[in-house]
Motif scaffolding. Structure first.
Motif, PDB file in Angstrom:
ATOM      1  N   LEU A 135      33.022  45.278  61.007  1.00 51.56           N
ATOM      2  CA  LEU A 135      33.747  44.011  61.132  1.00 51.56           C
ATOM      3  C   LEU A 135      35.152  44.301  61.669  1.00 51.56           C
ATOM      4  CD1 LEU A 135      33.119  40.975  60.326  1.00 51.56           C
ATOM      5  CD2 LEU A 135      34.584  41.377  58.346  1.00 51.56           C
ATOM      6  N   PRO A 136      35.637  43.528  62.654  1.00 52.28           N
ATOM      7  CA  PRO A 136      36.975  43.770  63.209  1.00 52.28           C
ATOM      8  C   PRO A 136      38.044  43.808  62.119  1.00 52.28           C
ATOM      9  CG  PRO A 136      35.798  42.187  64.565  1.00 52.28           C
ATOM     10  CD  PRO A 136      34.946  42.420  63.348  1.00 52.28           C
ATOM     11  N   GLU A 139      39.675  40.648  60.895  1.00 55.16           N
ATOM     12  CA  GLU A 139      38.837  39.821  60.031  1.00 55.16           C
ATOM     13  C   GLU A 139      38.756  40.418  58.617  1.00 55.16           C
ATOM     14  OE1 GLU A 139      35.110  38.732  61.760  1.00 55.16           O
ATOM     15  OE2 GLU A 139      35.979  38.378  63.740  1.00 55.16           O
ATOM     16  N   VAL A 140      38.734  41.745  58.544  1.00 59.66           N
ATOM     17  CA  VAL A 140      38.785  42.393  57.226  1.00 59.66           C
ATOM     18  C   VAL A 140      40.106  42.047  56.537  1.00 59.66           C
ATOM     19  CG1 VAL A 140      38.802  44.602  55.999  1.00 59.66           C
ATOM     20  CG2 VAL A 140      37.279  44.287  57.949  1.00 59.66           C
ATOM     21  N   ALA A 141      41.191  42.018  57.306  1.00 57.29           N
ATOM     22  CA  ALA A 141      42.497  41.662  56.746  1.00 57.29           C
ATOM     23  C   ALA A 141      42.478  40.236  56.196  1.00 57.29           C
ATOM     24  CB  ALA A 141      43.585  41.807  57.810  1.00 57.29           C
ATOM     25  N   TYR A 152      39.299  38.861  39.355  1.00 56.74           N
ATOM     26  CA  TYR A 152      37.862  39.107  39.195  1.00 56.74           C
ATOM     27  C   TYR A 152      37.127  39.050  40.534  1.00 56.74           C
ATOM     28  CZ  TYR A 152      37.804  39.474  34.141  1.00 56.74           C
ATOM     29  OH  TYR A 152      37.993  39.918  32.843  1.00 56.74           O
ATOM     30  N   ALA A 153      37.790  39.551  41.585  1.00 54.99           N
ATOM     31  CA  ALA A 153      37.161  39.656  42.896  1.00 54.99           C
ATOM     32  C   ALA A 153      37.020  41.124  43.274  1.00 54.99           C
ATOM     33  CB  ALA A 153      37.976  38.912  43.945  1.00 54.99           C
ATOM     34  N   LEU A 154      35.932  41.433  43.959  1.00 55.85           N
ATOM     35  CA  LEU A 154      35.640  42.784  44.413  1.00 55.85           C
ATOM     36  C   LEU A 154      35.321  42.713  45.902  1.00 55.85           C
ATOM     37  CD1 LEU A 154      34.930  45.804  43.862  1.00 55.85           C
ATOM     38  CD2 LEU A 154      32.655  45.021  43.155  1.00 55.85           C
ATOM     39  N   LEU A 155      36.019  43.485  46.713  1.00 59.29           N
ATOM     40  CA  LEU A 155      35.826  43.470  48.167  1.00 59.29           C
ATOM     41  C   LEU A 155      35.508  44.883  48.638  1.00 59.29           C
ATOM     42  CD1 LEU A 155      36.087  42.069  50.990  1.00 59.29           C
ATOM     43  CD2 LEU A 155      38.506  42.716  50.938  1.00 59.29           C
ATOM     44  N   SER A 156      34.426  45.018  49.411  1.00 61.62           N
ATOM     45  CA  SER A 156      34.059  46.340  49.920  1.00 61.62           C
ATOM     46  C   SER A 156      33.148  46.209  51.135  1.00 61.62           C
ATOM     47  CB  SER A 156      33.336  47.156  48.837  1.00 61.62           C
ATOM     48  OG  SER A 156      32.039  46.645  48.599  1.00 61.62           O
ATOM     49  N   PRO A 157      33.141  47.213  52.020  1.00 59.53           N
ATOM     50  CA  PRO A 157      32.147  47.240  53.102  1.00 59.53           C
ATOM     51  C   PRO A 157      30.772  47.543  52.525  1.00 59.53           C
ATOM     52  CG  PRO A 157      33.444  49.264  53.102  1.00 59.53           C
ATOM     53  CD  PRO A 157      34.061  48.363  52.075  1.00 59.53           C
ATOM     54  N   TYR A 158      29.732  47.143  53.263  1.00 56.91           N
ATOM     55  CA  TYR A 158      28.355  47.342  52.789  1.00 56.91           C
ATOM     56  C   TYR A 158      27.486  47.712  53.988  1.00 56.91           C
ATOM     57  CZ  TYR A 158      24.155  46.452  49.963  1.00 56.91           C
ATOM     58  OH  TYR A 158      22.958  46.568  49.265  1.00 56.91           O
ATOM     59  N   PRO A 159      27.082  48.973  54.099  1.00 59.11           N
ATOM     60  CA  PRO A 159      26.286  49.406  55.255  1.00 59.11           C
ATOM     61  C   PRO A 159      24.962  48.649  55.366  1.00 59.11           C
ATOM     62  CG  PRO A 159      27.140  51.296  54.039  1.00 59.11           C
ATOM     63  CD  PRO A 159      27.406  50.083  53.190  1.00 59.11           C
ATOM     64  N   GLY A 160      24.592  48.297  56.592  1.00 58.14           N
ATOM     65  CA  GLY A 160      23.314  47.644  56.839  1.00 58.14           C
ATOM     66  C   GLY A 160      23.239  46.214  56.357  1.00 58.14           C
ATOM     67  N   ALA A 163      24.224  40.106  57.118  1.00 57.77           N
ATOM     68  CA  ALA A 163      25.115  39.144  57.759  1.00 57.77           C
ATOM     69  C   ALA A 163      26.510  39.766  57.829  1.00 57.77           C
ATOM     70  CB  ALA A 163      25.142  37.828  56.970  1.00 57.77           C
ATOM     71  N   PRO A 164      27.385  39.249  58.678  1.00 57.74           N
ATOM     72  CA  PRO A 164      28.728  39.821  58.766  1.00 57.74           C
ATOM     73  C   PRO A 164      29.472  39.834  57.431  1.00 57.74           C
ATOM     74  CG  PRO A 164      28.324  38.431  60.662  1.00 57.74           C
ATOM     75  CD  PRO A 164      27.152  38.237  59.737  1.00 57.74           C
ATOM     76  N   VAL A 165      29.289  38.758  56.642  1.00 59.92           N
ATOM     77  CA  VAL A 165      29.936  38.659  55.327  1.00 59.92           C
ATOM     78  C   VAL A 165      28.931  38.078  54.342  1.00 59.92           C
ATOM     79  CG1 VAL A 165      31.829  37.653  53.986  1.00 59.92           C
ATOM     80  CG2 VAL A 165      32.208  38.292  56.384  1.00 59.92           C
ATOM     81  N   VAL A 166      28.899  38.634  53.150  1.00 64.26           N
ATOM     82  CA  VAL A 166      28.017  38.111  52.095  1.00 64.26           C
ATOM     83  C   VAL A 166      28.821  38.003  50.806  1.00 64.26           C
ATOM     84  CG1 VAL A 166      25.938  38.480  50.728  1.00 64.26           C
ATOM     85  CG2 VAL A 166      25.949  39.101  53.153  1.00 64.26           C
ATOM     86  N   LEU A 167      28.744  36.850  50.173  1.00 68.96           N
ATOM     87  CA  LEU A 167      29.378  36.617  48.875  1.00 68.96           C
ATOM     88  C   LEU A 167      28.310  36.649  47.797  1.00 68.96           C
ATOM     89  CD1 LEU A 167      31.701  33.596  49.769  1.00 68.96           C
ATOM     90  CD2 LEU A 167      32.130  36.031  50.113  1.00 68.96           C
ATOM     91  N   THR A 168      28.569  37.410  46.727  1.00 70.11           N
ATOM     92  CA  THR A 168      27.579  37.550  45.662  1.00 70.11           C
ATOM     93  C   THR A 168      28.233  37.382  44.306  1.00 70.11           C
ATOM     94  OG1 THR A 168      26.396  39.169  47.037  1.00 70.11           O
ATOM     95  CG2 THR A 168      25.775  39.042  44.726  1.00 70.11           C
ATOM     96  N   ALA A 169      27.649  36.552  43.481  1.00 70.53           N
ATOM     97  CA  ALA A 169      27.993  36.469  42.063  1.00 70.53           C
ATOM     98  C   ALA A 169      26.669  36.635  41.310  1.00 70.53           C
ATOM     99  CB  ALA A 169      28.664  35.137  41.726  1.00 70.53           C
ATOM    100  N   TRP A 170      26.724  36.705  39.997  1.00 71.45           N
ATOM    101  CA  TRP A 170      25.491  36.913  39.234  1.00 71.45           C
ATOM    102  C   TRP A 170      24.508  35.763  39.509  1.00 71.45           C
ATOM    103  CZ3 TRP A 170      23.930  41.037  36.273  1.00 71.45           C
ATOM    104  CH2 TRP A 170      22.738  40.855  35.537  1.00 71.45           C
TER     105      TRP A 170
END
Length: 212
Positions: A135-136, A139-141, A152-160, A163-170
């Protein structure tokens, strides 16, 4: 003209010059005060507009969070056992299930984090924001700015990532194509420490990882 008359005329001229200087100084002060007043009013007006705009925007986000968010995938009846096994890589982050006994510390990471630890964080009410490693940077910024200050937010790259961005909660997940998607703040508002969390409010520090 006699000498006393000359002195009187000179004193009169000096007095007139002084009086004119006083008037000029007074007019200059009035102009300066008026200009400063205009600047102050403009700053106050701008600040007020910004504050009102931010409040209006936040109110709109909160209202949207009260409704179902389009395209959010939901999964129920997820297990939540603490196990020592790692979670196998997949195209989407896990949104629950058995996980590592140690949670992932919340914050921003420049490298991928272990899914088994991140799922434990989800259990505590965390929203995990993941993005493709390519991701450019601008856009990461933007994503960093969005999650900044959210404990209570966690941000990290995810190989493979699928989609360009995915939001996940329980138990909930949203795939996005753009970092400026208006559903991002809505998702965070709705699911950070949301009622879908098995253990909302449990710790998100003192576990695994060192955020940047």
């Amino acid at each position: 003209m006699n000498k006393p008359k000359q002195q009187d005329d000179r004193m009169a001229k000096v007095a007139a010059l002084r009086a004119e200087q006083v008037r000029r100084d007074r007019r200059r002060r009035l102009v300066i005060v008026a200009a400063v007043g205009v600047v102050i009013l403009a700053l106050v007006g701008t600040t007020t507009a910004v504050i009102l705009g931010a409040r209006t925007e936040q109110a709109a986000v909160e209202a949207a969070a009260e409704q179902p968010i389009p395209d959010v995938e939901e999964t129920t009846d997820l297990s939540a056992n603490h196990v020592d096994a790692a979670i196998a890589p997949s195209a989407l982050p896990p949104l629950g299930g058995d996980h590592d006994p140690v949670w992932q510390n919340c914050g921003t990471y420049d490298e991928p984090v272990p899914s088994a630890n991140a799922v434990h964080s989800l259990e505590h009410g965390v929203v995990w924001v993941t993005y493709r490693p390519d991701l450019p940077e601008d856009e990461v910024a933007m994503l960093r700015e969005i999650v900044e200050g959210k404990s209570y937010a966690l941000l990290s790259p995810y190989p493979g990532l699928a989609a360009p961005v995915v939001l996940t909660a329980w138990g909930v997940q949203l795939e996005l194509d753009d970092v400026d998607d208006e559903r991002i703040p809505t998702f965070l508002t709705k699911y950070l420490q949301g009622e879908q969390s098995p253990e909302p409010g449990a710790s998100c520090s003192g576990g695994n990882g060192t955020p940047t």
